[in-house]
Design a protein around this motif. Sequence first.
Motif, PDB file in Angstrom:
ATOM      1  N   VAL A 213       0.834  -1.197   0.000  1.00  0.00           N
ATOM      2  CA  VAL A 213       0.000   0.000   0.000  1.00  0.00           C
ATOM      3  C   VAL A 213       0.877   1.257   0.000  1.00  0.00           C
ATOM      4  O   VAL A 213       0.813   2.079  -0.912  1.00  0.00           O
ATOM      5  N   ILE A 214       1.714   1.399   1.021  1.00  0.00           N
ATOM      6  CA  ILE A 214       2.536   2.609   1.141  1.00  0.00           C
ATOM      7  C   ILE A 214       3.624   2.653   0.074  1.00  0.00           C
ATOM      8  O   ILE A 214       3.788   3.666  -0.623  1.00  0.00           O
ATOM      9  N   GLY A 215       4.364   1.547  -0.073  1.00  0.00           N
ATOM     10  CA  GLY A 215       5.471   1.524  -1.025  1.00  0.00           C
ATOM     11  C   GLY A 215       5.078   1.900  -2.445  1.00  0.00           C
ATOM     12  O   GLY A 215       5.704   2.779  -3.065  1.00  0.00           O
ATOM     13  N   PRO A 216       4.059   1.253  -3.021  1.00  0.00           N
ATOM     14  CA  PRO A 216       3.655   1.620  -4.387  1.00  0.00           C
ATOM     15  C   PRO A 216       3.235   3.086  -4.519  1.00  0.00           C
ATOM     16  O   PRO A 216       3.498   3.724  -5.548  1.00  0.00           O
ATOM     17  N   GLU A 217       2.592   3.643  -3.487  1.00  0.00           N
ATOM     18  CA  GLU A 217       2.184   5.041  -3.561  1.00  0.00           C
ATOM     19  C   GLU A 217       3.389   5.977  -3.490  1.00  0.00           C
ATOM     20  O   GLU A 217       3.423   7.019  -4.175  1.00  0.00           O
ATOM     21  N   VAL A 218       4.374   5.623  -2.685  1.00  0.00           N
ATOM     22  CA  VAL A 218       5.612   6.405  -2.653  1.00  0.00           C
ATOM     23  C   VAL A 218       6.237   6.445  -4.038  1.00  0.00           C
ATOM     24  O   VAL A 218       6.637   7.511  -4.540  1.00  0.00           O
ATOM     25  N   MET A 219       6.326   5.285  -4.675  1.00  0.00           N
ATOM     26  CA  MET A 219       6.926   5.232  -6.009  1.00  0.00           C
ATOM     27  C   MET A 219       6.069   5.980  -7.033  1.00  0.00           C
ATOM     28  O   MET A 219       6.597   6.660  -7.930  1.00  0.00           O
ATOM     29  N   LYS A 220       4.778   5.882  -6.909  1.00  0.00           N
ATOM     30  CA  LYS A 220       3.887   6.592  -7.824  1.00  0.00           C
ATOM     31  C   LYS A 220       4.121   8.103  -7.741  1.00  0.00           C
ATOM     32  O   LYS A 220       4.135   8.804  -8.767  1.00  0.00           O
ATOM     33  N   GLN A 221       4.320   8.606  -6.526  1.00  0.00           N
ATOM     34  CA  GLN A 221       4.486  10.039  -6.348  1.00  0.00           C
ATOM     35  C   GLN A 221       5.904  10.530  -6.652  1.00  0.00           C
ATOM     36  O   GLN A 221       6.077  11.678  -7.087  1.00  0.00           O
ATOM     37  N   CYS A 222       6.923   9.676  -6.452  1.00  0.00           N
ATOM     38  CA  CYS A 222       8.293  10.196  -6.432  1.00  0.00           C
ATOM     39  C   CYS A 222       9.308   9.481  -7.313  1.00  0.00           C
ATOM     40  O   CYS A 222      10.413  10.009  -7.517  1.00  0.00           O
ATOM     41  N   ASP A 223       8.982   8.305  -7.828  1.00  0.00           N
ATOM     42  CA  ASP A 223       9.978   7.535  -8.567  1.00  0.00           C
ATOM     43  C   ASP A 223      10.510   8.280  -9.780  1.00  0.00           C
ATOM     44  O   ASP A 223      11.696   8.230 -10.095  1.00  0.00           O
ATOM     45  N   ALA A 224       9.653   8.976 -10.489  1.00  0.00           N
ATOM     46  CA  ALA A 224      10.047   9.606 -11.752  1.00  0.00           C
ATOM     47  C   ALA A 224      10.737  10.953 -11.579  1.00  0.00           C
ATOM     48  O   ALA A 224      11.142  11.579 -12.576  1.00  0.00           O
ATOM     49  N   LEU A 225      10.896  11.419 -10.339  1.00  0.00           N
ATOM     50  CA  LEU A 225      11.471  12.742 -10.120  1.00  0.00           C
ATOM     51  C   LEU A 225      12.896  12.860 -10.656  1.00  0.00           C
ATOM     52  O   LEU A 225      13.344  13.963 -10.993  1.00  0.00           O
ATOM     53  N   ASP A 226      13.625  11.723 -10.715  1.00  0.00           N
ATOM     54  CA  ASP A 226      15.004  11.755 -11.190  1.00  0.00           C
ATOM     55  C   ASP A 226      15.110  11.479 -12.687  1.00  0.00           C
ATOM     56  O   ASP A 226      16.199  11.309 -13.226  1.00  0.00           O
ATOM     57  N   GLY A 227      13.950  11.399 -13.370  1.00  0.00           N
ATOM     58  CA  GLY A 227      13.954  11.200 -14.816  1.00  0.00           C
ATOM     59  C   GLY A 227      13.740   9.783 -15.262  1.00  0.00           C
ATOM     60  O   GLY A 227      13.689   9.512 -16.468  1.00  0.00           O
ATOM     61  N   LEU A 228      13.612   8.844 -14.332  1.00  0.00           N
ATOM     62  CA  LEU A 228      13.464   7.434 -14.691  1.00  0.00           C
ATOM     63  C   LEU A 228      12.567   6.726 -13.684  1.00  0.00           C
ATOM     64  O   LEU A 228      12.755   6.861 -12.480  1.00  0.00           O
ATOM     65  N   THR A 229      11.596   5.974 -14.193  1.00  0.00           N
ATOM     66  CA  THR A 229      10.737   5.156 -13.344  1.00  0.00           C
ATOM     67  C   THR A 229      11.331   3.761 -13.269  1.00  0.00           C
ATOM     68  O   THR A 229      11.214   2.964 -14.202  1.00  0.00           O
ATOM     69  N   ASP A 230      11.993   3.478 -12.154  1.00  0.00           N
ATOM     70  CA  ASP A 230      12.756   2.236 -12.048  1.00  0.00           C
ATOM     71  C   ASP A 230      12.697   1.612 -10.659  1.00  0.00           C
ATOM     72  O   ASP A 230      13.438   0.677 -10.361  1.00  0.00           O
ATOM     73  N   GLY A 231      11.834   2.119  -9.774  1.00  0.00           N
ATOM     74  CA  GLY A 231      11.760   1.576  -8.428  1.00  0.00           C
ATOM     75  C   GLY A 231      12.830   2.090  -7.501  1.00  0.00           C
ATOM     76  O   GLY A 231      12.984   1.575  -6.385  1.00  0.00           O
ATOM     77  N   ILE A 232      13.582   3.124  -7.918  1.00  0.00           N
ATOM     78  CA  ILE A 232      14.647   3.697  -7.097  1.00  0.00           C
ATOM     79  C   ILE A 232      14.467   5.215  -7.060  1.00  0.00           C
ATOM     80  O   ILE A 232      14.344   5.855  -8.109  1.00  0.00           O
ATOM     81  N   ILE A 233      14.441   5.776  -5.864  1.00  0.00           N
ATOM     82  CA  ILE A 233      14.373   7.228  -5.704  1.00  0.00           C
ATOM     83  C   ILE A 233      15.789   7.728  -5.447  1.00  0.00           C
ATOM     84  O   ILE A 233      16.362   7.470  -4.388  1.00  0.00           O
ATOM     85  N   ASN A 234      16.366   8.413  -6.424  1.00  0.00           N
ATOM     86  CA  ASN A 234      17.771   8.790  -6.325  1.00  0.00           C
ATOM     87  C   ASN A 234      18.041   9.847  -5.265  1.00  0.00           C
ATOM     88  O   ASN A 234      19.109   9.861  -4.655  1.00  0.00           O
ATOM     89  N   ASP A 235      17.091  10.757  -5.050  1.00  0.00           N
ATOM     90  CA  ASP A 235      17.233  11.768  -3.997  1.00  0.00           C
ATOM     91  C   ASP A 235      15.912  11.878  -3.259  1.00  0.00           C
ATOM     92  O   ASP A 235      15.044  12.680  -3.628  1.00  0.00           O
ATOM     93  N   PRO A 236      15.719  11.091  -2.215  1.00  0.00           N
ATOM     94  CA  PRO A 236      14.423  11.089  -1.522  1.00  0.00           C
ATOM     95  C   PRO A 236      14.096  12.400  -0.826  1.00  0.00           C
ATOM     96  O   PRO A 236      12.943  12.629  -0.462  1.00  0.00           O
ATOM     97  N   ARG A 237      15.076  13.280  -0.662  1.00  0.00           N
ATOM     98  CA  ARG A 237      14.771  14.583  -0.064  1.00  0.00           C
ATOM     99  C   ARG A 237      13.869  15.413  -0.975  1.00  0.00           C
ATOM    100  O   ARG A 237      13.183  16.330  -0.514  1.00  0.00           O
ATOM    101  N   ALA A 238      13.878  15.093  -2.260  1.00  0.00           N
ATOM    102  CA  ALA A 238      13.020  15.807  -3.211  1.00  0.00           C
ATOM    103  C   ALA A 238      11.598  15.258  -3.230  1.00  0.00           C
ATOM    104  O   ALA A 238      10.732  15.798  -3.906  1.00  0.00           O
ATOM    105  N   CYS A 239      11.374  14.171  -2.487  1.00  0.00           N
ATOM    106  CA  CYS A 239      10.065  13.514  -2.463  1.00  0.00           C
ATOM    107  C   CYS A 239       9.229  14.056  -1.312  1.00  0.00           C
ATOM    108  O   CYS A 239       9.509  13.773  -0.152  1.00  0.00           O
ATOM    109  N   SER A 240       8.223  14.836  -1.639  1.00  0.00           N
ATOM    110  CA  SER A 240       7.291  15.330  -0.616  1.00  0.00           C
ATOM    111  C   SER A 240       6.104  14.371  -0.562  1.00  0.00           C
ATOM    112  O   SER A 240       5.019  14.668  -1.078  1.00  0.00           O
TER     113      SER A 240
END
Length: 503
Positions: A213-240
């Motif tokens: 529940v939580i994990g998929p929503e985190v990725m939905k909101q923030c995964d693509a912030l670094d330019g790639l949807t890959d299951g990795i958040i490169n800079d989680p500080r940018a994830c609000s």
Amino acid sequence: MVAFVATFALLVANAAVALGEATVGGSKAACTHFSPSNIPDVSLTATTYFPANARVDISNIFSSINTTDLPAFCRVELKITTNATAGSFAITEVWLPDSWNSRTLTIGNGGFGGGVTNAIVDWGWRAVHLSVVAGKEITAQYYKTAAKKDYYLGCSTGKLKEIQFFPDSFDGVVIGSPANWMSHLQAWSIHMSLNVLPTTSSRFMTPDIWMNVIGPEVMKQCDALDGLTDGIINDPRACSFDPETLTCRPGQNTSTCLTGDQIGALHRIYADYYEANQTYVFGGYYPGGENVYPFGLVGASPFALPADWYRFFVLNDTQFTQEDYNASLIQIAEQINPGQSDAIDPNLTAFATGPRHGKVLHYVGWADQLISPGNSLHYYETVHEFTQANSSLDIDDFYRLFTVPGMNHWLMPFYCCAGGQAANAFGGVSQPVPLSDDPQHNILSAMVRWVEEGVAPSTLVGVKYKNDVKANGVEFTRPMCKYPAMVRFRGGNPNSASSFFCA
């Protein structure tokens, strides 16, 4: 008598772990007849010779090795008296290869050892320091010449204390996600657990909720912030991260959504921990590690070490439970500072400017489930501020921090500062083997080159093996950027480090 077994060894580096040609040799005969002399408070307990590619199967409660790919070496086991009056001692080892490149490498591990006064001091700093001193002398007597360079490689309870107390011990240290602020780390750990426990509370979240529940929503909101949807958040500080999007609707199955109390708990879990008068205690979790967080500090069972810290190291109260925790214990732990284990002195100028001109390479995973990555950033920035305010040094000349997107604190059973959906193998202690031993792929080799050739690393390249097993092949490679730069996707093959840059 207080017995203390240090989960620590001094390994004399060979060409496989630190680049360089062998210059001095040992042998089976030298090992068999080795009898060190005139080393105060140090006694030899055993020597064992291992031919090249022999089976080396050694384990303790914190780590293990079972391999056949080591060069020929002599295993020297030592007992070091750390306090004769108290009868306390440390157990350490020195591994001496037949082909030696004139360097020493001290290996450190994490966790607790001890629980009575002198053993706590041993654990805090003394066992490591006396082992380093003894190990260097053992090395010099065995090879009949002193080492030219001395290095350290460790994670978790990695001994930043050694370079703060004894700045001449090492030329270079590689530290992963250090537990260097024990008086605050253990308080934060309990704080995190109490955000969700007991399991009967309305704020508790099961592993299924965290992962599905939580994990998929985190990725939905923030995964693509670094330019790639890959299951990795490169800079989680940018994830609000906004958990309110998961709020349960009327009649919705609560295993697929979050209650208000759970959302409140999440906001506290992902936030820095402050106490009265806005006193900073510790960083929080960062978005991106939801698959492991319920198996770290916010699961159904409290992590054992924090309560033990207060029971045996701070309060001497075996009845203490984490439900007894209150913020006043932070100041008590700071004042007692068991074993002088807090290693938060920002003044590293003696290490950086002494005769060795020491260097630090520090790394941390953004998805660390046991020690907030914020702790590493906080210590680095305190050193940065102190250095700039009190010297003419540039911190880049002696201290570099690298962040690893998606990496956890451990990969079971024994990998430390590894794991996660991350390029988690780059030569750190207890990690899967790196892709190469060159300085671009092996952080220890990068340290050797920095110390001995003056070439400081600005990027490193880690590898993620399929199921974290090298024999299964490479899943992907990724760069690690020197903080404050972060990894960005430029386009191309997402499994190749060349498709990313640091900015």
